[in-house]
Design a protein around this motif. Structure first.
Motif, PDB file in Angstrom:
ATOM      1  N   PRO A 144      56.252  40.737 -64.511  1.00 49.71           N
ATOM      2  CA  PRO A 144      55.650  40.375 -65.881  1.00 49.71           C
ATOM      3  C   PRO A 144      56.304  41.239 -67.155  1.00 49.71           C
ATOM      4  N   VAL A 145      56.720  42.699 -66.885  1.00 51.23           N
ATOM      5  CA  VAL A 145      57.342  43.138 -67.949  1.00 51.23           C
ATOM      6  C   VAL A 145      58.663  42.577 -68.068  1.00 51.23           C
ATOM      7  N   ALA A 146      59.213  42.122 -67.378  1.00 52.96           N
ATOM      8  CA  ALA A 146      60.797  41.323 -67.596  1.00 52.96           C
ATOM      9  C   ALA A 146      60.454  40.099 -68.402  1.00 52.96           C
ATOM     10  N   LEU A 147      59.305  39.394 -68.099  1.00 52.85           N
ATOM     11  CA  LEU A 147      59.083  38.370 -68.742  1.00 52.85           C
ATOM     12  C   LEU A 147      58.505  38.489 -70.232  1.00 52.85           C
ATOM     13  N   VAL A 148      58.019  39.676 -70.535  1.00 52.60           N
ATOM     14  CA  VAL A 148      57.622  40.039 -71.881  1.00 52.60           C
ATOM     15  C   VAL A 148      59.041  40.454 -72.547  1.00 52.60           C
ATOM     16  N   ALA A 149      59.864  41.007 -71.902  1.00 46.28           N
ATOM     17  CA  ALA A 149      61.032  41.575 -72.837  1.00 46.28           C
ATOM     18  C   ALA A 149      61.714  40.114 -72.808  1.00 46.28           C
ATOM     19  N   ILE A 150      61.742  39.140 -71.878  1.00 49.46           N
ATOM     20  CA  ILE A 150      62.649  37.929 -72.229  1.00 49.46           C
ATOM     21  C   ILE A 150      62.059  37.249 -73.434  1.00 49.46           C
ATOM     22  N   SER A 151      60.667  37.351 -73.533  1.00 53.85           N
ATOM     23  CA  SER A 151      59.985  36.342 -75.026  1.00 53.85           C
ATOM     24  C   SER A 151      60.286  37.241 -76.177  1.00 53.85           C
ATOM     25  N   LEU A 152      60.307  38.661 -76.095  1.00 55.67           N
ATOM     26  CA  LEU A 152      60.515  39.372 -77.228  1.00 55.67           C
ATOM     27  C   LEU A 152      62.238  39.147 -77.651  1.00 55.67           C
ATOM     28  N   GLY A 153      62.939  39.257 -76.631  1.00 57.70           N
ATOM     29  CA  GLY A 153      64.284  39.052 -77.008  1.00 57.70           C
ATOM     30  C   GLY A 153      64.693  37.702 -77.832  1.00 57.70           C
ATOM     31  N   TYR A 154      63.938  36.731 -77.065  1.00 55.78           N
ATOM     32  CA  TYR A 154      64.112  35.456 -77.822  1.00 55.78           C
ATOM     33  C   TYR A 154      63.478  35.505 -79.094  1.00 55.78           C
ATOM     34  N   VAL A 156      58.754  29.793 -74.430  1.00 52.71           N
ATOM     35  CA  VAL A 156      59.520  30.956 -74.275  1.00 52.71           C
ATOM     36  C   VAL A 156      58.715  32.059 -75.340  1.00 52.71           C
ATOM     37  N   ALA A 157      58.577  31.237 -76.565  1.00 56.85           N
ATOM     38  CA  ALA A 157      57.715  31.983 -77.469  1.00 56.85           C
ATOM     39  C   ALA A 157      56.489  32.509 -77.013  1.00 56.85           C
ATOM     40  N   LYS A 158      55.756  32.086 -76.238  1.00 54.29           N
ATOM     41  CA  LYS A 158      54.378  32.448 -75.852  1.00 54.29           C
ATOM     42  C   LYS A 158      54.371  32.975 -74.498  1.00 54.29           C
ATOM     43  N   LEU A 159      55.577  33.116 -73.733  1.00 53.28           N
ATOM     44  CA  LEU A 159      55.681  33.802 -72.528  1.00 53.28           C
ATOM     45  C   LEU A 159      55.158  35.234 -72.512  1.00 53.28           C
ATOM     46  N   ASP A 160      55.227  36.036 -73.541  1.00 49.94           N
ATOM     47  CA  ASP A 160      54.869  37.410 -73.619  1.00 49.94           C
ATOM     48  C   ASP A 160      53.292  37.357 -73.354  1.00 49.94           C
ATOM     49  N   VAL A 161      52.674  36.745 -74.039  1.00 49.26           N
ATOM     50  CA  VAL A 161      51.148  36.794 -73.921  1.00 49.26           C
ATOM     51  C   VAL A 161      50.786  36.321 -72.593  1.00 49.26           C
ATOM     52  N   PHE A 162      51.200  35.296 -72.035  1.00 49.11           N
ATOM     53  CA  PHE A 162      51.119  34.668 -70.561  1.00 49.11           C
ATOM     54  C   PHE A 162      51.331  35.805 -69.539  1.00 49.11           C
ATOM     55  N   ALA A 163      52.529  36.638 -69.709  1.00 54.47           N
ATOM     56  CA  ALA A 163      52.841  37.719 -69.088  1.00 54.47           C
ATOM     57  C   ALA A 163      52.044  38.671 -69.076  1.00 54.47           C
ATOM     58  N   ILE A 164      51.343  39.278 -70.140  1.00 59.74           N
ATOM     59  CA  ILE A 164      50.596  40.384 -70.457  1.00 59.74           C
ATOM     60  C   ILE A 164      49.225  40.046 -69.470  1.00 59.74           C
ATOM     61  N   GLY A 165      48.941  38.942 -69.528  1.00 59.92           N
ATOM     62  CA  GLY A 165      47.572  38.354 -68.558  1.00 59.92           C
ATOM     63  C   GLY A 165      47.875  38.510 -67.208  1.00 59.92           C
ATOM     64  N   THR A 175      55.591  35.514 -85.195  1.00 61.96           N
ATOM     65  CA  THR A 175      55.654  35.628 -83.662  1.00 61.96           C
ATOM     66  C   THR A 175      55.540  36.855 -83.214  1.00 61.96           C
ATOM     67  N   PHE A 176      55.703  38.114 -83.472  1.00 64.22           N
ATOM     68  CA  PHE A 176      55.556  39.388 -83.116  1.00 64.22           C
ATOM     69  C   PHE A 176      54.093  39.831 -83.306  1.00 64.22           C
ATOM     70  N   THR A 177      53.499  39.408 -84.375  1.00 58.63           N
ATOM     71  CA  THR A 177      52.112  39.701 -84.310  1.00 58.63           C
ATOM     72  C   THR A 177      51.140  39.097 -83.099  1.00 58.63           C
ATOM     73  N   HIS A 178      51.772  37.867 -82.679  1.00 55.94           N
ATOM     74  CA  HIS A 178      50.990  37.386 -81.572  1.00 55.94           C
ATOM     75  C   HIS A 178      51.219  38.171 -80.457  1.00 55.94           C
ATOM     76  N   THR A 179      52.241  38.985 -80.163  1.00 52.41           N
ATOM     77  CA  THR A 179      52.298  39.821 -78.975  1.00 52.41           C
ATOM     78  C   THR A 179      51.245  40.950 -79.042  1.00 52.41           C
ATOM     79  N   LEU A 180      51.100  41.366 -80.300  1.00 50.31           N
ATOM     80  CA  LEU A 180      49.859  42.645 -80.683  1.00 50.31           C
ATOM     81  C   LEU A 180      48.509  41.791 -80.368  1.00 50.31           C
ATOM     82  N   PHE A 181      48.564  40.788 -80.849  1.00 53.02           N
ATOM     83  CA  PHE A 181      47.138  39.934 -80.525  1.00 53.02           C
ATOM     84  C   PHE A 181      46.914  39.738 -79.049  1.00 53.02           C
ATOM     85  N   GLY A 182      47.984  39.337 -78.269  1.00 54.36           N
ATOM     86  CA  GLY A 182      47.752  39.130 -76.733  1.00 54.36           C
ATOM     87  C   GLY A 182      47.549  40.536 -76.302  1.00 54.36           C
TER      88      GLY A 182
END
Length: 393
Positions: free
Chosen positions: A185-195, A217-226, A270-277
């Protein structure tokens, strides 16, 4: 029922809350008024609160990552039963696709009375590929974009789950299993943030490039945090007492507040949604990893009831809004009373419609799963029966 199981069940109340607030926001959005298309509560605290409810859509992805990833995480750790991918995908399809198809087909048919109509839009929605189209992502039924994203996540989770069940259980060390389960999941977060960094700082895509900011891909980080929360739960992480639980919940609220503040400081959305997630995950974790039953409002009977129909409420409310508008039953957009009246009328139609949809479509659709066994194969209803006696000559 144990406190932990009860707490997990009550997590669906979060989904119900998110669905209701999204309905209210769309009523608010409908009440922008010309000629400058002003927001009816502009300049008030209520306006700022409503303009940030899009974070609750992130809650859908967090809950999916956690609740759907948890059985796979347990199986990979050897403390749960393996789950074939076809069973998982079948149950997701039976749960979501019948209602989705009915809504899409009804709305598309009304919007396209002359065939062939906008067949490309229909094709994209039927294949969940509308999330890759700037033009069609919010077309036909705007909220359906989240289901297109979820469909991609289900396929990804099925693949990761099968690999985890097949190979991680072979590792002798539990620590090694957990290390890999956290790393993925950490790798998935990194992929999403890189994108996102590529889209914002390299390609400089415009804000109106909807498919860039709302694709899987843009929403993958939020799913991966779950998914990370699912790993923690499967590993047995629990809060030792109510003080720890409250601290985690407050930390989540703080991260959400940071996201809102950074949004006003012009951090790309797009980055604030990472914080929200992340903040929402911590809030949910306060309940999900507790040995207690969770907040009382999640166990409130109307909330539990509403959680059953939250999917129908979410997917039907925009067509309901369009129907009310077409019939001239909504007040003229403007400041003051039109917004609360619109919200009341929309909820007044959408909530009963959601209950009707749940019992008439969702519940019967789930019975399709009875035609398949625990391995996801079609049941042989004649297996084990004595063959018909042969007729004597």
């Amino acid at each position: 029922m144990s406190g932990q199981r009860q707490g997990r069940f009550n997590l669906e109340g979060y989904r119900a809350l998110a669905a209701v607030v999204v309905v209210i926001f769309h009523a608010y959005q409908h009440n922008r008024y010309p000629p400058q298309w002003l927001w009816p509560l502009d300049g008030t605290l209520a306006h700022h609160a409503l303009m940030n409810v899009d974070m609750l859509v992130d809650m859908f992805f967090v809950l999916s990552g956690f609740l759907l990833g948890l059985p796979y995480a347990k199986a990979a750790l050897g403390v749960g039963r393996p789950r074939p991918a076809r069973v998982f995908l079948l149950r997701r399809a039976v749960r979501l696709i019948p209602l989705y198809l009915i809504v899409v087909l009804i709305v598309w048919a009304i919007s396209n009375p002359v065939l062939p109509g906008d067949w490309r839009d229909l094709l994209l929605h039927l294949t969940f590929m509308h999330v890759w189209s700037d033009e069609k992502i919010f077309y036909t039924n705007g909220p359906a974009w989240t289901l297109g994203v979820e469909a991609h996540f289900y396929v990804l989770l099925a693949v990761l789950g099968v690999l985890g069940q097949r190979y991680l259980v072979r590792l002798g060390s539990r620590r090694a299993r957990l290390s890999i389960m956290v790393a993925v999941p950490v790798a998935l977060v990194a992929i999403s943030l890189g994108y996102k960094a590529w889209a914002v700082y390299v390609m400089r895509f415009p804000v109106e490039g909807w498919s860039i900011w709302f694709n899987p891909v843009a929403k993958l980080d939020v799913f991966a945090i779950g998914l990370l929360l699912a790993v923690a739960c499967a590993a047995g992480v629990r809060w030792p007492n109510a003080v720890a639980r409250a601290a985690v919940g407050l930390a989540g609220g703080g991260v959400i507040a940071l996201g809102v503040w950074q949004r006003y400081e012009h951090m790309p959305d797009t980055f604030t949604h990472t914080l929200f997630g992340l903040g929402i995950t911590l809030v949910i974790a306060a309940t999900a990893l507790s040995t207690g039953p969770g907040p009382r409002w999640l166990r409130w009977r109307p909330m539990v009831s509403l959680s059953l129909v939250s999917y129908s409420l979410y997917i039907w409310h925009e067509p309901a809004l369009r129907l009310l508008d077409t019939l001239d039953l909504l007040p003229t957009p403007g400041p003051g009373a039109p917004f609360p009246v619109t919200a009341a009328l929309l909820l007044g139609l959408s909530v009963p419609l959601a209950y009707l949809s749940y019992w008439m479509i969702e519940v019967p659709a789930t019975r399709i799963a009875a035609a398949f066994d625990d391995d996801g194969r079609p049941r042989d209803y004649y297996h084990g029966l004595d063959p018909a006696p042969r007729a004597r000559s």
